[in-house]
Design an enzyme around this catalytic site. Structure first.
Site, PDB file in Angstrom:
ATOM      1  N   LYS A  33       0.838  -1.209   0.000  1.00 46.86           N
ATOM      2  CA  LYS A  33       0.000   0.000   0.000  1.00 46.86           C
ATOM      3  C   LYS A  33       0.873   1.259   0.000  1.00 46.86           C
ATOM      4  O   LYS A  33       2.072   1.185   0.296  1.00 46.86           O
ATOM      5  CB  LYS A  33      -0.923  -0.017   1.224  1.00 46.86           C
ATOM      6  CG  LYS A  33      -0.186  -0.009   2.560  1.00 46.86           C
ATOM      7  CD  LYS A  33      -1.113  -0.394   3.712  1.00 46.86           C
ATOM      8  CE  LYS A  33      -0.363  -0.373   5.032  1.00 46.86           C
ATOM      9  NZ  LYS A  33      -1.154  -0.940   6.135  1.00 46.86           N
ATOM     10  N   ARG A 128     -10.621  -0.229  14.539  1.00 47.04           N
ATOM     11  CA  ARG A 128     -10.259   0.587  13.384  1.00 47.04           C
ATOM     12  C   ARG A 128     -11.080   0.132  12.185  1.00 47.04           C
ATOM     13  O   ARG A 128     -11.965   0.836  11.736  1.00 47.04           O
ATOM     14  CB  ARG A 128      -8.749   0.466  13.130  1.00 47.04           C
ATOM     15  CG  ARG A 128      -8.232   1.480  12.152  1.00 47.04           C
ATOM     16  CD  ARG A 128      -6.729   1.402  11.958  1.00 47.04           C
ATOM     17  NE  ARG A 128      -6.299   0.188  11.286  1.00 47.04           N
ATOM     18  CZ  ARG A 128      -5.069  -0.002  10.803  1.00 47.04           C
ATOM     19  NH1 ARG A 128      -4.152   0.948  10.930  1.00 47.04           N
ATOM     20  NH2 ARG A 128      -4.735  -1.136  10.209  1.00 47.04           N
ATOM     21  N   TYR A 242      17.009  30.105   9.167  1.00 53.95           N
ATOM     22  CA  TYR A 242      15.851  30.881   9.621  1.00 53.95           C
ATOM     23  C   TYR A 242      15.824  31.007  11.138  1.00 53.95           C
ATOM     24  O   TYR A 242      16.079  30.042  11.857  1.00 53.95           O
ATOM     25  CB  TYR A 242      14.552  30.177   9.212  1.00 53.95           C
ATOM     26  CG  TYR A 242      14.171  30.346   7.761  1.00 53.95           C
ATOM     27  CD1 TYR A 242      13.934  31.616   7.220  1.00 53.95           C
ATOM     28  CD2 TYR A 242      14.016  29.228   6.944  1.00 53.95           C
ATOM     29  CE1 TYR A 242      13.560  31.749   5.887  1.00 53.95           C
ATOM     30  CE2 TYR A 242      13.630  29.356   5.616  1.00 53.95           C
ATOM     31  CZ  TYR A 242      13.412  30.631   5.094  1.00 53.95           C
ATOM     32  OH  TYR A 242      13.029  30.755   3.798  1.00 53.95           O
ATOM     33  N   MET A 290      12.641  24.265   3.589  1.00 47.99           N
ATOM     34  CA  MET A 290      11.886  23.412   2.677  1.00 47.99           C
ATOM     35  C   MET A 290      12.804  22.604   1.762  1.00 47.99           C
ATOM     36  O   MET A 290      12.597  21.411   1.540  1.00 47.99           O
ATOM     37  CB  MET A 290      10.940  24.274   1.826  1.00 47.99           C
ATOM     38  CG  MET A 290      10.010  23.463   0.953  1.00 47.99           C
ATOM     39  SD  MET A 290       9.006  24.489  -0.119  1.00 47.99           S
ATOM     40  CE  MET A 290       7.903  25.253   1.055  1.00 47.99           C
TER      41      MET A 290
HETATM   42  C1  LIG Z   1      -0.418  -1.916   6.832  1.00 49.74           C
HETATM   43  C2  LIG Z   1      -1.060  -3.187   7.245  1.00 49.74           C
HETATM   44  C3  LIG Z   1      -0.316  -4.377   7.284  1.00 49.74           C
HETATM   45  C4  LIG Z   1       1.194  -4.393   7.178  1.00 49.74           C
HETATM   46  O1  LIG Z   1       1.707  -3.998   8.430  1.00 49.74           O
HETATM   47  P1  LIG Z   1       3.257  -3.889   8.772  1.00 49.74           P
HETATM   48  O2  LIG Z   1       3.288  -3.468  10.191  1.00 49.74           O
HETATM   49  O3  LIG Z   1       3.797  -2.849   7.844  1.00 49.74           O
HETATM   50  O4  LIG Z   1       3.867  -5.217   8.526  1.00 49.74           O
HETATM   51  C5  LIG Z   1      -1.003  -5.566   7.510  1.00 49.74           C
HETATM   52  N1  LIG Z   1      -2.339  -5.567   7.741  1.00 49.74           N
HETATM   53  C6  LIG Z   1      -3.077  -4.434   7.759  1.00 49.74           C
HETATM   54  C7  LIG Z   1      -4.535  -4.506   8.034  1.00 49.74           C
HETATM   55  C8  LIG Z   1      -2.462  -3.205   7.515  1.00 49.74           C
HETATM   56  O5  LIG Z   1      -3.191  -2.070   7.544  1.00 49.74           O
END
Ligand SMILES: *Cc1c(COP(=O)(O)O)cnc(C)c1O
Length: 347
Positions: A33, A128, A242, A290
């Site tokens: 992701k 969640r 700055y 920046m």
């Molecule tokens: C992001 C995520 C993972 C991967 O988690 P890591 O801690 O990066 O290994 C697995 N399952 C769900 C539901 C996630 O949101």
């Protein structure tokens, strides 16, 4: 060229995934992701596919559609956000597998794409995503009659092995999926390290593939090199950057390097982080801008063309810790400006 270089080692990524695969008792997926945690989903997912990964997880249907074009027809692509309004065409056209989070999503899926595979996400305490236990009880029979391909949940505290939440969530997951003959998945990187009773049929590592905590003894995946634009000598009492937040205590040599908070180098990094020339670490001085950072290179006897931010002495976890954050946030904040250079790329 003033553009900083991020070198991503795809062989290290492949080896880290293999390591997680050896640790897992069942199958091992790859979580890619957010553009593979900022490192480039095209290159990372292709490398993992070549290494044998056939199950991928992403956050949204749009990410899934992009991933399908990278990894081809064969792999399973699961969507954590499930089946949202407007996702149906993507789910059908790209054969994505939504992880249904609620009764609302279940009805949507049944109504719009009943013939498409789906999985179920249960909430075991993190609050969640996923169906609550009560919700699950009411639709369990119906859902199972529709043949879900996976039932999963997610651990809230897996990076703290001694946290009591882990055993509690494991128990809840077992209770909710008792006697159900569907593939099960509970653990991301942290859960893999908790031990085999947390693994079930499929693990879902992300951050461990990218070489960060809580994974231990992994291969380092990223190197960042930042060009020096200018070097100047300043006298005692002069200030840098700055707000005049840093004053030279004596005569100093200052390099101005070409990266800043727009490149994910948070202003909070300033105090502890070093920029390296070979094995000599030089402190950041003054505020991070920046696009620019001041570095005290008085200890060097050369005028470097570039300085290194990440290496064996200063890992991603260490830098992230210095900015009161975690490897995940550091990686996904790197931004688009780096020249991304891939080691081990198979064209
Ligand atoms: C992001 C995520 C993972 C991967 O988690 P890591 O801690 O990066 O290994 C697995 N399952 C769900 C539901 C996630 O949101």
């Amino acid at each position: 060229m003033a553009t900083a270089t991020a070198t991503i080692d795809l062989n290290a990524i492949r080896q880290n995934w293999q390591k997680l695969r050896r640790l897992s008792s069942g199958d091992t997926a790859a979580v890619v992701k957010a553009n593979a945690y900022g490192l480039g989903v095209k290159q990372v997912a292709s490398a993992l596919y070549n290494e044998g990964a056939r199950i991928f997880f992403i956050a949204t249907a749009e990410e899934g559609a992009e991933l399908r074009s990278i990894v081809g027809k064969i792999p399973d692509i699961y969507i954590f956000s499930g089946h949202m309004t407007g996702d149906t065409d993507l789910i059908k056209n790209y054969s994505l597998i939504p992880l249904i989070n609620s009764i609302e999503q279940l009805s949507r899926h049944c109504e719009l794409s009943k013939e498409q595979k789906f999985g179920i996400q249960l909430d075991t305490g993190m609050n969640r995503l996923g169906m609550e236990p009560m919700e699950w009880e009411t639709v369990k029979e119906l859902t199972l009659s529709l043949n879900p391909v996976l039932i999963m949940s997610h651990l809230a505290c897996a990076d703290e092995p001694r946290h009591e939440m882990n055993a509690m969530q494991l128990q809840n997951f077992r209770r909710l999926t008792d006697k159900i003959n569907v593939k099960k998945s509970l653990s991301a990187t942290g859960g893999i390290l908790l031990g085999p009773e947390y693994h079930f049929d499929l693990t879902r590592p992300g951050i461990g593939i990218y070489g960060c905590s809580p994974m231990q003894d992994c291969f380092s995946v990223l190197k960042i090199e930042i060009p020096v634009i200018q070097i100047r000598e300043i006298g005692r009492g002069e200030t840098v950057g700055y707000g005049n937040t840093w004053t030279a205590p004596s005569k100093r040599k200052i390099a101005t390097i070409s990266a800043g908070y727009a490149d994910g180098l948070f202003r909070l990094l300033s105090t502890n982080t070093r920029l390296y020339f070979q094995d000599i670490g030089c402190p950041i001085v003054g505020r991070i801008s920046m696009d620019l950072i001041g570095v005290d290179i008085t200890s060097l006897d050369v005028e470097p063309e570039k300085l290194e931010l990440i290496n064996s002495q200063q890992t991603i976890d260490k830098i992230a810790g210095g900015a009161k954050t975690i490897g995940y946030e550091f990686l996904t904040s790197l931004g688009n400006r780096y020249h991304r250079n891939y080691k081990g790329l198979i064209e």
